[in-house]
Design an enzyme around this catalytic site. Structure first.
Site, PDB file in Angstrom:
ATOM      1  CB  CYS A   1      40.918 -64.083 -41.005  1.00  0.00           C
ATOM      2  SG  CYS A   1      42.536 -64.197 -41.736  1.00  0.00           S
TER       3      CYS A   1
ATOM      4  CG  HIS B   1      33.068 -72.350 -14.556  1.00  0.00           C
ATOM      5  ND1 HIS B   1      33.464 -73.617 -14.891  1.00  0.00           N
ATOM      6  CD2 HIS B   1      34.118 -71.541 -14.840  1.00  0.00           C
ATOM      7  CE1 HIS B   1      34.707 -73.575 -15.357  1.00  0.00           C
ATOM      8  NE2 HIS B   1      35.134 -72.325 -15.342  1.00  0.00           N
TER       9      HIS B   1
HETATM   10  C1  LIG Z   1      43.644 -69.724 -17.311  1.00  0.00           C
HETATM   11  C2  LIG Z   1      42.376 -69.180 -16.707  1.00  0.00           C
HETATM   12  C3  LIG Z   1      41.127 -69.643 -17.116  1.00  0.00           C
HETATM   13  C4  LIG Z   1      39.963 -69.150 -16.531  1.00  0.00           C
HETATM   14  N1  LIG Z   1      38.758 -69.545 -17.031  1.00  0.00           N
HETATM   15  C5  LIG Z   1      37.628 -69.040 -16.500  1.00  0.00           C
HETATM   16  C6  LIG Z   1      36.362 -69.402 -17.035  1.00  0.00           C
HETATM   17  O1  LIG Z   1      36.285 -70.111 -18.030  1.00  0.00           O
HETATM   18  N2  LIG Z   1      35.256 -68.936 -16.413  1.00  0.00           N
HETATM   19  C7  LIG Z   1      35.307 -68.141 -15.305  1.00  0.00           C
HETATM   20  O2  LIG Z   1      34.259 -67.809 -14.764  1.00  0.00           O
HETATM   21  N3  LIG Z   1      36.494 -67.732 -14.814  1.00  0.00           N
HETATM   22  C8  LIG Z   1      37.649 -68.146 -15.389  1.00  0.00           C
HETATM   23  N4  LIG Z   1      38.845 -67.732 -14.920  1.00  0.00           N
HETATM   24  C9  LIG Z   1      38.891 -66.783 -13.822  1.00  0.00           C
HETATM   25  C10 LIG Z   1      38.648 -65.353 -14.290  1.00  0.00           C
HETATM   26  O3  LIG Z   1      39.306 -65.100 -15.511  1.00  0.00           O
HETATM   27  C11 LIG Z   1      39.163 -64.394 -13.220  1.00  0.00           C
HETATM   28  O4  LIG Z   1      38.613 -64.745 -11.980  1.00  0.00           O
HETATM   29  C12 LIG Z   1      38.774 -62.949 -13.509  1.00  0.00           C
HETATM   30  O5  LIG Z   1      39.126 -62.582 -14.812  1.00  0.00           O
HETATM   31  C13 LIG Z   1      39.484 -62.043 -12.512  1.00  0.00           C
HETATM   32  O6  LIG Z   1      39.206 -60.739 -12.847  1.00  0.00           O
HETATM   33  P1  LIG Z   1      39.870 -59.538 -12.082  1.00  0.00           P
HETATM   34  O7  LIG Z   1      39.170 -58.318 -12.511  1.00  0.00           O
HETATM   35  O8  LIG Z   1      39.920 -59.844 -10.621  1.00  0.00           O
HETATM   36  O9  LIG Z   1      41.396 -59.559 -12.539  1.00  0.00           O
HETATM   37  P2  LIG Z   1      42.102 -58.787 -13.756  1.00  0.00           P
HETATM   38  O10 LIG Z   1      41.392 -58.967 -15.013  1.00  0.00           O
HETATM   39  O11 LIG Z   1      43.541 -59.163 -13.700  1.00  0.00           O
HETATM   40  O12 LIG Z   1      41.930 -57.266 -13.347  1.00  0.00           O
HETATM   41  C14 LIG Z   1      42.722 -56.642 -12.376  1.00  0.00           C
HETATM   42  C15 LIG Z   1      43.208 -55.354 -12.960  1.00  0.00           C
HETATM   43  O13 LIG Z   1      43.927 -54.629 -11.968  1.00  0.00           O
HETATM   44  C16 LIG Z   1      44.925 -53.897 -12.624  1.00  0.00           C
HETATM   45  N5  LIG Z   1      45.937 -53.510 -11.651  1.00  0.00           N
HETATM   46  C17 LIG Z   1      46.753 -54.325 -10.942  1.00  0.00           C
HETATM   47  N6  LIG Z   1      47.571 -53.597 -10.161  1.00  0.00           N
HETATM   48  C18 LIG Z   1      47.252 -52.295 -10.368  1.00  0.00           C
HETATM   49  C19 LIG Z   1      47.752 -51.065  -9.852  1.00  0.00           C
HETATM   50  N7  LIG Z   1      48.774 -51.012  -9.007  1.00  0.00           N
HETATM   51  N8  LIG Z   1      47.185 -49.903 -10.284  1.00  0.00           N
HETATM   52  C20 LIG Z   1      46.173 -49.920 -11.187  1.00  0.00           C
HETATM   53  N9  LIG Z   1      45.672 -51.063 -11.712  1.00  0.00           N
HETATM   54  C21 LIG Z   1      46.199 -52.231 -11.308  1.00  0.00           C
HETATM   55  C22 LIG Z   1      45.445 -54.903 -13.666  1.00  0.00           C
HETATM   56  O14 LIG Z   1      46.142 -54.265 -14.701  1.00  0.00           O
HETATM   57  C23 LIG Z   1      44.180 -55.578 -14.113  1.00  0.00           C
HETATM   58  O15 LIG Z   1      43.637 -55.031 -15.296  1.00  0.00           O
HETATM   59  C24 LIG Z   1      40.036 -68.189 -15.492  1.00  0.00           C
HETATM   60  C25 LIG Z   1      41.281 -67.713 -15.085  1.00  0.00           C
HETATM   61  C26 LIG Z   1      42.451 -68.185 -15.698  1.00  0.00           C
HETATM   62  C27 LIG Z   1      43.774 -67.639 -15.279  1.00  0.00           C
END
Ligand SMILES: Cc1cc2nc3c(=O)[nH]c(=O)nc-3n(C[C@H](O)[C@H](O)[C@H](O)COP(=O)(O)OP(=O)(O)OC[C@H]3O[C@@H](n4cnc5c(N)ncnc54)[C@H](O)[C@@H]3O)c2cc1C
Length: 488
Positions: A409, A52
């Protein structure tokens, strides 16, 4: 005996992995506790993959600040981590005069947010740049880009592991207690101790926020469904096309080319409250088809190859009920904990800027020694399908497994699949192979190669076929026999 670390990061998505990589610049023993068997099973594996620009949110928010920083540095990051990336720009289009008014006010947001090179275009100017795009007016944002969210998250995690971080997969954190200058971390695999806790648990981060004493946030999640279009139409669109945001500033279905040559249509926007639901539904497939066609005429059923959904971990302020900005918190009264909550879009773009801010919070309380062996570089798997004929010949000469195609593929060879299996993070699931090689991501969606990958997993990892899982602990690929097996 429990294991002792300086820092334990809960969650190995893109944020936890970026934090792990950033902290590995210092002489700290670090572990990432991840409940799933790999790093891309949460939000980081269910998104659009757009870099973004920083236009989506207001100037002065942490979201905008981190997004702009992450956007500006991505050429360097992509080069360091060997992550394919294209700064292609994107369009936001409007139909009719009513929408044009909202588009113009969005353009002014872009100017206020100092988004480089942002321009207003007429419909004709839009089609000069992107012949298959629809719309009467458009904003062009040249700094937006596309990347593969799986490759990026995996690359951050691999680089962190190369720099000494320990990933503990299949370790769900179930409780935390602060005892004698250490956190006692209870997991379903046993107890660990760590001086610091960093909460990067994505959709579940609100739970640890409450456990650590940072506050009770109310999850208010939004689900988004997508369609994936076949590579046959990939060349018909070179830049993402977004519609004008609605009066609340939300974007409906958009169309985005992927770095690997498919087109994504979506996401839809559906408020699901505190639930988590990844189901792809018939009604939304129809909606995606109709809305996608308004922006890009090749959104046709014959090109649909798959659908999936993502869930935004949005949090509401308990007092004002407003959606929270990104939160990177420490508290004087809470020893050695950094709370990272409310990381929804653009969290992928903002991952490294968020990670730097987490490291700064830790450095406010102690001065860790620099890890002089830290190396920011990581090399990805050499893709057979991306080579010239000469390059392919050379690869086969070096390793005969490059001569055996597993996924037709996507043109993925046995050599690539074996490299994915023996990767530094230790890959044990069929999806883990998919995210690292693209095997099963083509038009047949694994019809040809999925069972061959499962067999190779058995062979290489010495597993029984009943132990092979698709993506999660209990998602067994083979649960019984259709007919008795007879030795030839
Ligand atoms: C539909 C959609 C489209 C998006 N598009 C974009 C985009 O185009 N560009 C952009 O910049 N952002 C985008 N985002 C936002 C981006 O994907 C997220 O902000 C980012 O992936 C968040 O990462 P995270 O590591 O916080 O979460 P996650 O990837 O969910 O990582 C958190 C991890 O914590 C683990 N966890 C949870 N509870 C526990 C526990 N009790 N013990 C051990 N592990 C645990 C989970 O298993 C998970 O792997 C989008 C989001 C969505 C939903």
């Amino acid at each position: 005996m429990s294991r002792q670390f300086d820092v334990a990061i809960i969650g190995g998505g893109v944020i936890g992995s970026a934090v792990a990589r950033e902290l590995s610049r210092y002489k700290l023993s670090i572990c990432v506790l991840e409940k799933e068997l790999d790093v891309c099973n949460g939000v980081s594996g269910h998104n659009t993959g757009l870099l973004h620009s920083g236009i989506l949110h207001k100037a002065g928010t942490l979201r905008t600040e981190c997004c702009k920083e992450g956007n500006a540095e991505f050429e360097r990051v992509a080069e360091e981590l060997d992550v394919p990336f294209r700064r292609c720009g994107k369009f936001i289009v409007a139909f009719g005069e009513e929408e044009k008014k909202r588009l113009v006010s969005f353009y002014h947001r872009g100017i206020e947010n100092e988004i480089p090179g942002i321009t207003m275009l007429t419909g004709e100017e839009l089609r000069e740049k992107e012949p298959n795009a629809k719309g009467d007016h458009a904003i062009y944002i040249p700094s937006a880009g596309i990347l593969c969210p799986f490759t990026y998250t995996i690359a951050l995690a691999e680089n962190a592991a190369m720099n000494g971080v320990t990933y503990l997969f299949g370790s769900e954190v179930t409780g935390l207690a602060y005892k004698e200058k250490n956190y006692e971390i209870r997991t379903d695999q046993g107890i660990l101790m760590a001086r610091w806790i960093v909460n990067c648990a994505g959709l579940y981060a609100y739970k640890f926020s409450a456990m650590l004493g940072f506050g009770e946030y109310k999850p208010d999640r939004v689900k988004g469904e997508y369609l994936i279009l076949d590579k046959h139409v990939g060349s018909e669109l070179s830049r993402p096309i977004y519609p004008t945001p609605n009066e609340y500033g939300a974007f409906d279905v958009h169309v985005t080319p992927t770095i690997d040559g498919n087109i994504l249509v979506g996401p839809t926007i559906e408020n699901i409250g505190s639930g988590i639901d990844y189901d792809a539904t018939e009604g939304m497939i129809r909606h995606l088809g109709e809305k996608g066609k308004e922006l890009f005429s090749y959104t046709k059923r014959e090109y649909y190859i798959r659908n999936y959904a993502g869930v935004f971990p949005s949090l509401k302020n308990p007092e004002s009920d407003e959606e929270l900005d990104f939160q990177i918190q420490t508290k004087e009264s809470i020893p050695c904990a950094v709370n990272v909550v409310g990381i929804n879009s653009p969290g992928l773009t903002s991952a490294l800027p968020i990670a730097r801010r987490v490291a700064e919070k830790i450095k406010e309380r102690e001065k860790p020694a620099v890890n002089r062996a830290y190396d920011p570089k990581r090399k990805g798997i050499v893709r057979f399908g991306a080579q010239s004929e000469e390059g392919k010949r050379r690869l086969i000469e070096e390793d005969a497994d490059y001569g055996e195609i597993y996924c037709r593929c996507e043109c993925v060879t046995k050599a690539e699949i074996k490299q994915a299996m023996h990767n530094i993070l230790g890959v044990s699931t069929v999806s883990g192979i998919k995210y690292r090689t693209r095997a099963t991501m083509g038009r047949c969606q694994g019809g040809y190669c999925e069972t061959r990958i499962a067999s190779l997993l058995q062979e290489e990892l010495g597993k029984d076929k009943k132990e092979i899982v698709l993506n999660k602990k209990d998602a067994y690929m083979f649960t019984g026999e259709v007919k008795p097996y007879e030795e030839a």
